[in-house]
Structure formats: C-alpha cells, structure tokens
Design a protein around this motif. Structure first.
Motif, PDB file in Angstrom:
ATOM      1  N   SER A   5       0.827  -1.209   0.000  1.00  0.00           N
ATOM      2  CA  SER A   5       0.000   0.000   0.000  1.00  0.00           C
ATOM      3  C   SER A   5       0.858   1.254   0.000  1.00  0.00           C
ATOM      4  O   SER A   5       0.603   2.205  -0.751  1.00  0.00           O
ATOM      5  N   CYS A   6       1.882   1.282   0.846  1.00  0.00           N
ATOM      6  CA  CYS A   6       2.771   2.446   0.895  1.00  0.00           C
ATOM      7  C   CYS A   6       3.508   2.636  -0.423  1.00  0.00           C
ATOM      8  O   CYS A   6       3.580   3.753  -0.953  1.00  0.00           O
ATOM      9  N   ARG A   7       4.040   1.553  -0.960  1.00  0.00           N
ATOM     10  CA  ARG A   7       4.835   1.655  -2.193  1.00  0.00           C
ATOM     11  C   ARG A   7       3.998   2.051  -3.404  1.00  0.00           C
ATOM     12  O   ARG A   7       4.528   2.542  -4.399  1.00  0.00           O
ATOM     13  N   SER A   8       2.677   1.834  -3.329  1.00  0.00           N
ATOM     14  CA  SER A   8       1.814   2.194  -4.453  1.00  0.00           C
ATOM     15  C   SER A   8       1.127   3.541  -4.234  1.00  0.00           C
ATOM     16  O   SER A   8       0.265   3.941  -5.013  1.00  0.00           O
ATOM     17  N   GLY A   9       1.509   4.255  -3.166  1.00  0.00           N
ATOM     18  CA  GLY A   9       0.960   5.579  -2.903  1.00  0.00           C
ATOM     19  C   GLY A   9      -0.266   5.599  -2.015  1.00  0.00           C
ATOM     20  O   GLY A   9      -0.790   6.670  -1.715  1.00  0.00           O
ATOM     21  N   HIS A  55      -7.153  10.455   2.420  1.00  0.00           N
ATOM     22  CA  HIS A  55      -6.566  11.347   1.436  1.00  0.00           C
ATOM     23  C   HIS A  55      -5.184  10.852   1.052  1.00  0.00           C
ATOM     24  O   HIS A  55      -4.604   9.988   1.715  1.00  0.00           O
ATOM     25  N   SER A  56      -4.668  11.403  -0.007  1.00  0.00           N
ATOM     26  CA  SER A  56      -3.322  11.082  -0.473  1.00  0.00           C
ATOM     27  C   SER A  56      -2.413  12.285  -0.280  1.00  0.00           C
ATOM     28  O   SER A  56      -2.865  13.392   0.039  1.00  0.00           O
ATOM     29  N   HIS A  57      -1.121  12.086  -0.495  1.00  0.00           N
ATOM     30  CA  HIS A  57      -0.175  13.198  -0.394  1.00  0.00           C
ATOM     31  C   HIS A  57      -0.557  14.293  -1.379  1.00  0.00           C
ATOM     32  O   HIS A  57      -0.530  15.491  -1.061  1.00  0.00           O
ATOM     33  N   LYS A  58      -0.950  13.902  -2.581  1.00  0.00           N
ATOM     34  CA  LYS A  58      -1.307  14.877  -3.614  1.00  0.00           C
ATOM     35  C   LYS A  58      -2.517  15.704  -3.213  1.00  0.00           C
ATOM     36  O   LYS A  58      -2.534  16.931  -3.399  1.00  0.00           O
ATOM     37  N   SER A  59      -3.536  15.068  -2.666  1.00  0.00           N
ATOM     38  CA  SER A  59      -4.748  15.821  -2.316  1.00  0.00           C
ATOM     39  C   SER A  59      -4.510  16.769  -1.151  1.00  0.00           C
ATOM     40  O   SER A  59      -5.141  17.829  -1.073  1.00  0.00           O
ATOM     41  N   VAL A  60      -3.616  16.420  -0.226  1.00  0.00           N
ATOM     42  CA  VAL A  60      -3.279  17.346   0.855  1.00  0.00           C
ATOM     43  C   VAL A  60      -2.572  18.567   0.280  1.00  0.00           C
ATOM     44  O   VAL A  60      -2.842  19.710   0.675  1.00  0.00           O
ATOM     45  N   GLN A  61      -1.663  18.341  -0.671  1.00  0.00           N
ATOM     46  CA  GLN A  61      -0.993  19.468  -1.318  1.00  0.00           C
ATOM     47  C   GLN A  61      -2.005  20.343  -2.047  1.00  0.00           C
ATOM     48  O   GLN A  61      -1.904  21.584  -2.035  1.00  0.00           O
TER      49      GLN A  61
END
Length: 364
Positions: free
Chosen positions: A97-101, A308-314
């Motif tokens: 899960s971590c490696r796929s984002g 959420h993902s890293h992208k959506s937080v940004q």
C-alpha cells in the motif's frame, strides 16, 4: 523549549484531564511540533464516546517545528520554525500500500490492527504525545507533513485535512471536471469540503442535501459556492434533482452522511445512467430489502472512499493559501486547551449549538 507539556488526555468515556507530560528526547530522525491549532472531527468524537484506554485525541493538526533532528530535517525538507500541516498517518513506507501511494491503507496506520496514528494512539505508545490536544506533539520518523504558508489564518489552516478529503474524492477519485453535476449528501465538514473541491474543479452544478436540522449548514453551503441546496425533510430529492438538471441527473453523487441506509439508496436514484456513486461514511448497519438491480440497470460505478493522499493534501494547502474562498466562515467554535471536553461535546452535537468546524488552540 520546556521539557514538559500540558495535554488534554482522554482518560475515560466523555472525559479528558489536563495533565503535564514529559517531552521526549529528539533523535536525528524525529522532532517536536509546537501545536498551533487542531480541528475536531467525527473520529475524535467517536473515540471520545467509546474510549478504551487513555490517549491524546486530535489529528487535524497545524503547528510549527519546534525541534528537529538533522536526518528528519533533510527528509521532510523543513527546519525549526517552519509552519506545517500534519497528516494523521504514520505509515511503514515498505508495504504494498505504501509503495503504491496508498499509505493511508497501510496496516501500520490502523489502530484496529495494532498500528498507531495521530489522534488514535494510546498513552502507552511511547513517547505518548501522538495527539494534537497538547501544547507539543511528537514528530515520529515516519510522519507525513506538509509546509503551509504563514499568511493563512489558523482556523482556515485547520481545514487542510477535511479539504484534502474533498479533493481526493471529488477530483482524484471522482474525476469531477467542467460541466459536471455533483450531488453531495450531507452538509457537514466533509460535505462542504466536497462542495468546495467540486466547484474548484469546475463542476457546473453542485447540489448539497441536508435535513431540517441542517438548515444553517445548508445556508453555509450556498455561501461557500454551492449552486443549490435541497432539504430532504421537506423536498423530494429525486424530483428536485430532475428539475434542477432538466432530467440529466447527477454525474457524481457522494454520501457523507451518518443517516443510515436511506441516503446511500437515494444516491443511487439521483445518479445518471453510467454515473458514479461514492460512499464516504460508515453506516454501522446492514442494508435490508435493497434492490441491487438499480446498479445493474443504470450501469453505475459504486465505490467506497476514505482518507486522502499526499497529492490531495498538497491540493488543499494550495487551495487554502489562495484565499479565493471565505473559508474562515466555516469555523464555528474555537476553544482553549482546558475546554477540550466542551470542544468534543460541541463537535458531537452535545455542547454549544450549531457546530461546524470546531477547533482547539492549545496556547489560548
């Protein structure tokens, strides 16, 4: 920096106590955050109402880096004094899960599987300072943080994580874009975040639904840019959506209510043929006498969403920083640390009236 911190520790069901706790020694890969403000969400309230062991709640955290190790500073790209928004997740960084984002699905972030995350870690998980209802918080080596500009008002910065869910579900997963019709079931914090994200993505029509008890939130939805609101206590949802869209119905519908199975079923009814329905809230019940043929007949895409993902937080940080929307009107109550109990009760509908974004500012 003081070697102690005051924290509101949840010690029993619906009870917190202000306790003085030790600050941990900072290793080269960790740090200490001076907490500025913390948003109170439904997850905090659920832990507060069914506490199993003492913990510091609060995970919508904004603060300033107070102390940081050399390795952590390089990894995160921050230094002492920088203002940051915290994610609640503390992922392992190594699993599939971590490696796929999808680190939000990492087992290490799931308290039910023995993992830890901010706002949901017991006091026994050393160094104990894993919650935002504290003057200082521990920055775990695997923490996920985002810089946020200093000009953003505290109560707006506290919306980072709710808004990131909105961008995740509307834009990244839902693919909302220009010309789309979006129906959002539920005018709470998450529903309003979805409305903001949908309008930012260019949706042509955004409709927010609620009940008699949500009149003020429905009014707020209009102030924030929703095109229409529907009171499902007095209006026929399907008929109103049909009228508003001239029979087109909705490209995307999301249910973020806690109102049982009815909103989920009605979401399927207002979605257009080949539309998408997202389920973004737990129901805690089985569906009875549910006609699955509606999914088949309309060839609907139905998907569960959470987090959420890293992208959506940004995306949320950039959205808030732009100052284009009057986000501060979403903050209904801001409490000092000693009033954390009242903050949690208010967010849960048992304290002061008309809660929306409830926050705690530990240094008030």
């Amino acid at each position: 920096m003081s070697e102690k911190t005051w924290a509101a520790v949840a010690t029993d069901v619906k009870h917190t106590e202000i306790q003085e706790l030790d600050l941990p020694h900072v290793e080269s890969d960790s740090g200490i955050l001076k907490v500025e403000i913390v948003g109170v969400c439904g997850t905090d309230v659920s832990y507060y109402k069914s506490l199993k062991e003492p913990m510091i709640l609060g995970h919508h955290v904004i603060g300033h880096i107070d102390k940081i190790g050399d390795k952590a500073s390089k990894r995160w790209g921050v230094k002492a004094g920088d203002r940051v928004a915290m994610e609640e997740y503390i992922p392992c960084g190594q699993c599939e899960s971590c490696r796929s984002g999808y680190y939000r699905l990492c087992p290490e972030t799931n308290p039910a599987l023995g993992g830890i995350r901010y706002g949901a870690a017991p006091l026994s998980a050393k160094p104990a300072l894993y919650g935002g209802f504290s003057q200082y918080m521990y920055l775990h080596p695997q923490a996920v943080i985002h810089k946020i500009p200093d000009h953003v008002a505290s109560v707006e910065a506290a919306l980072t994580l709710p808004l990131s869910n909105g961008f995740e579900w509307m834009r990244i997963i839902g693919g909302v874009g220009p010309g789309d019709v979006v129906v959002i079931q539920g005018p709470g914090q998450q529903g309003l975040a979805c409305a903001l994200a949908a309008k930012a993505a260019g949706a042509e029509i955004v409709i927010v639904t609620g009940r008699n008890s949500s009149q003020k939130r429905l009014e707020l939805a209009r102030e924030l840019g929703a095109d229409y609101t529907i009171n499902v206590s007095t209006e026929d949802l399907v008929q109103r959506v049909k009228e508003i869209t001239a029979g087109k119905m909705a490209d995307l519908v999301i249910d973020v209510t806690s109102g049982g199975q009815e909103p989920a079923v009605s979401s399927l009814k207002v979605a257009k043929t080949r539309g998408t329905v997202l389920l973004g809230a737990l129901k805690h019940q089985l569906f009875n006498e549910f006609d699955l043929d509606i999914i088949y007949n309309k060839t609907l895409t139905v998907k569960g969403v959470r987090g959420h993902s890293h992208k959506s937080v940004q995306m949320a940080v950039e959205f808030i920083s732009s100052g284009k929307f009057p986000l501060r009107i979403m903050n209904s109550h801001n409490y000092k640390l000693s009033d954390t109990d009242l903050a949690l009760r208010t967010a849960g509908g048992e304290g002061e009236p008309s809660p929306l974004l409830v926050t705690v500012s530990p240094w008030l």
